[in-house]
Each structure stands twice: as structure tokens, then as C-alpha cells.
Design an enzyme around this catalytic site. Sequence first.
Site, PDB file in Angstrom:
ATOM      1  N   TYR A 170       0.834  -1.163   0.031  1.00  0.00           N
ATOM      2  CA  TYR A 170       0.093  -0.020  -0.074  1.00  0.00           C
ATOM      3  C   TYR A 170       0.878   1.337  -0.001  1.00  0.00           C
ATOM      4  O   TYR A 170       0.417   2.473  -0.014  1.00  0.00           O
ATOM      5  CB  TYR A 170      -0.958   0.196   1.199  1.00  0.00           C
ATOM      6  CG  TYR A 170      -2.095  -0.580   1.000  1.00  0.00           C
ATOM      7  CD1 TYR A 170      -2.962   0.088  -0.063  1.00  0.00           C
ATOM      8  CD2 TYR A 170      -2.570  -2.031   1.440  1.00  0.00           C
ATOM      9  CE1 TYR A 170      -4.336  -0.692  -0.369  1.00  0.00           C
ATOM     10  CE2 TYR A 170      -3.624  -2.650   1.037  1.00  0.00           C
ATOM     11  CZ  TYR A 170      -4.786  -1.953   0.080  1.00  0.00           C
ATOM     12  OH  TYR A 170      -5.819  -2.823  -0.217  1.00  0.00           O
ATOM     13  N   GLU A 256      -3.200 -29.800   8.372  1.00  0.00           N
ATOM     14  CA  GLU A 256      -3.298 -28.869   7.281  1.00  0.00           C
ATOM     15  C   GLU A 256      -4.627 -27.985   7.386  1.00  0.00           C
ATOM     16  O   GLU A 256      -4.223 -27.110   7.199  1.00  0.00           O
ATOM     17  CB  GLU A 256      -3.619 -29.767   5.869  1.00  0.00           C
ATOM     18  CG  GLU A 256      -3.821 -29.155   4.770  1.00  0.00           C
ATOM     19  CD  GLU A 256      -4.323 -29.736   3.372  1.00  0.00           C
ATOM     20  OE1 GLU A 256      -4.810 -29.185   2.509  1.00  0.00           O
ATOM     21  OE2 GLU A 256      -4.076 -30.919   3.627  1.00  0.00           O
ATOM     22  N   ASP A 308      -4.944 -33.765   3.808  1.00  0.00           N
ATOM     23  CA  ASP A 308      -5.909 -34.347   2.897  1.00  0.00           C
ATOM     24  C   ASP A 308      -5.163 -35.396   2.258  1.00  0.00           C
ATOM     25  O   ASP A 308      -4.108 -35.354   1.844  1.00  0.00           O
ATOM     26  CB  ASP A 308      -6.558 -33.231   2.187  1.00  0.00           C
ATOM     27  CG  ASP A 308      -7.504 -32.353   2.741  1.00  0.00           C
ATOM     28  OD1 ASP A 308      -8.127 -32.692   3.857  1.00  0.00           O
ATOM     29  OD2 ASP A 308      -7.879 -31.191   2.222  1.00  0.00           O
TER      30      ASP A 308
END
Length: 427
Positions: A170, A256, A308
Site C-alpha cells: 500500500y 493441514e 488431505d
Amino acid sequence: MADKKKRKRSKDDEAEELPFKSILESDDVITELLKSYISSSIKAAAGAGGASSSSSKPLTLADLSLSSSCREVADLSLSSVQTEIETVIVQIARSILAGDGFSFSVPSRAASNQLYVPELDRIVLKDKSTLRPFASVSSVRKTTITTRILALIHQLCLRNIHVTKRDLFYTDVKLFQDQTQSDAVLDDVSCMLGCTRSSLNVIAAEKGVVVGRLIFSDNGDMIDCTKMGMGGKAIPPNIDRVGDMQSDAMFILLVEKDAAYMRLAEDRFYNRFPCIIVTAKGQPDVATRLFLRKMKMELKLPVLALVDSDPYGLKILSVYGCGSKNMSYDSANLTTPDIKWLGIRPSDLDKYKIPEQCRLPMTEQDIKTGKDMLEEDFVKKNPGWVEELNLMVKTKQKAEIQALSSFGFQYLSEVYLPLKLQQQDWL
């Protein structure tokens, strides 16, 4: 009497409803099995180390005679970073005055410039640079961004303050246009100056969290992670604030997904089996990777990963263990050695009788990613990983950790993980 029979019957029914719960040993037995495993692992590591085991220093590029062909960064003081920036700018000024133009020599972080070193078990960056000239249409904008980033970091050095990557973006939105562009150049600058990104005093927003059997100091304040509630303690973005780690845990559980982490935190899994639970809520961020490595190196605990059952879960595990290609220049500081793949593994889908409706078909992109991973050297090094990935690609099935909830919301903490620990079922 009827109530007692009813309660007994409900417990029996529960055991029947929860697959494999009947073969679980007591928590005390599982804990003793873990203690035995950890003890034997420590002895084996000491024996394998031989003469070098007396030194706590891990292997380096220099030990392998690779320091001249590969590039690695180090933690530098602010004054050193400031000096490096000023040296670069002076060289550029001299080049301009000599009429040779204005360009940066930037280390190449292209995929072709990455090298997996088996002895280190991590990805490193080859020492190859490319020129980034100002007087070129293709690179003028990136050169301008590089100059701006260098100026901003120089200001941070002078003021001795930290900012987030978002703050940095920014400061000049019109020039940077997108934060991914300022982030990429920030990594280039870190590599150019030969320092870690944290040495630049630019940090990412807090993302990772930790809960469980860990006490550490955060900027002088002692934090007890067993008393932080379900949400846990946010991992400090500045690793320099962290010190004095203490723990009676037997292992670190790397998770995870935030949903799985919340389940384990609410069930206080770390009290049943003394452990530290940590998550980056998806893709690993720098702060969580640094924090995990610090815990591993200081507490000397095994790290077990719960991800996963898909190619991306294994990819996340590999980033923690072997490093990312994007930040291979800092893999020495960001990687955690010897992470074990606990689950969810492709073979678990049949082993734990995950219902078909809870399994997902792999997309063509998933299959391609899986096949690409089979070609990675760090995967080939582990036959168990190769076998699991081959099974995944063959069956074309994947599943999330939450698939275990089909047996009950607490199946993960009540049966799956305890049984995994009991059987020491990890790769």
C-alpha cells in the site's frame, strides 16, 4: 438397574458403530508405545550420526562442497542489510556515470534453477543470476519496483521498525498494481542481498496457530498454549520474538486444515496424548514454517503430519519438509527435517472403510499434479510416498480429513488418530 443396562448397551452400540474402536488399546498403553518409539528413535539417530553426532549442526552446502554452485541466505542484522542496499545502489550509480546503463543482477528463482540435494533432503537454489535492465521494455517496470522495494527496506532499517507485506504494497499501489508483484520482488531482493526475508523487517500477517503442551516466550511474555482456548495462540510473524521453548509433549501434530485443528483443540487431544498441535490453515506461511522448525530443532520431537488425501495435501507436507521452489534460497531456515506422513493416506480410504459418498473423484488437474509429484526427487526418495501416490493416481480417488466425520464428528480424535499412534502407522 434398567438405567445401568441401558448405559452399557449404548456403549456397546457405540463401539459397534465406530469402526476399529474395539481394537484400540487404552490411552496409557498407547502412550507407553509412543515413549518406546521416541526412545528408540533417539538412540538410532545417535548411532547413525557416528562421529558427527557430537555436533548439533546440520549438514550445510559447504559440507557437501556445493557453496560455490548453490546460493543460500543468512540472517543479517539491520545494519548489515542497510550496508548491502547502499553497496548495490553505489554500484548502480557508478554504472550509470560510466555510461553503462542501469540494471540489477538478480538471482534466478526459475524452476529450472532449483536443485534437490538428497543429503540435505531439501530443495536449494543454484547460483545463477539474470540481468534486470532499466532500459528494456520487458523489464523496466520490474526494475522500477525493485528500486522502490530497496528504498522502502532501507527506510525500515533506518527506523528499526517492522511492516507487513500488505503495508509494503500500500505504499505504492499504482506502481505495484497487485500484491503478488511486490511479494515476488521482495523475495528477489532478499535473494539479491543474501539475507532471509525476516532480516528485511517485512512480515506476513498472522495466520498459523498453535495449541497444546508448549510454553514459550513471545517478546518476553510467557505463553502457555494449554490455556489459550480452542482458537490457540497465533504464531508470531516475527520469529525473533519467540524463545525459551518448554514442553512435555511426545510429538508435534502438524495439521493441514483449520477444521481438523479445531476438532482436536476442542477435544483437548493434547491432554490424552501429550502433543503440540499446529496449523497454517492451508498453504504453509513463512512464520508457521519457521516456528515448526524451531520447535523441532529445540525440543527434539518427532513431527507427524495430518493432511488431505490428495496431491495438494502431500505438496503441503513437502513444503514443510523439503521447502518450496519459490523460496528455495532460504530452505535451510524454513524446512523441518524428517516429517512423518501420518494421514489421511490413499490406502486409508479402504483400510478405514471410508464410505464411497465421502470420496471425491480426482480431476484431470489432480491426476496431472499427482503424476508430476511422482517425478520429484524428494518423493522418489521415499518408497512409501511413491506407493501411496501411485495408488491415488490409479484409483483416481481423493478425500478430505473431514471424510472421517461420516463415522461421527469425533471419530478423528477418538479412533483414527489414537489407532494410528497405537500402530505407529506413518511414513
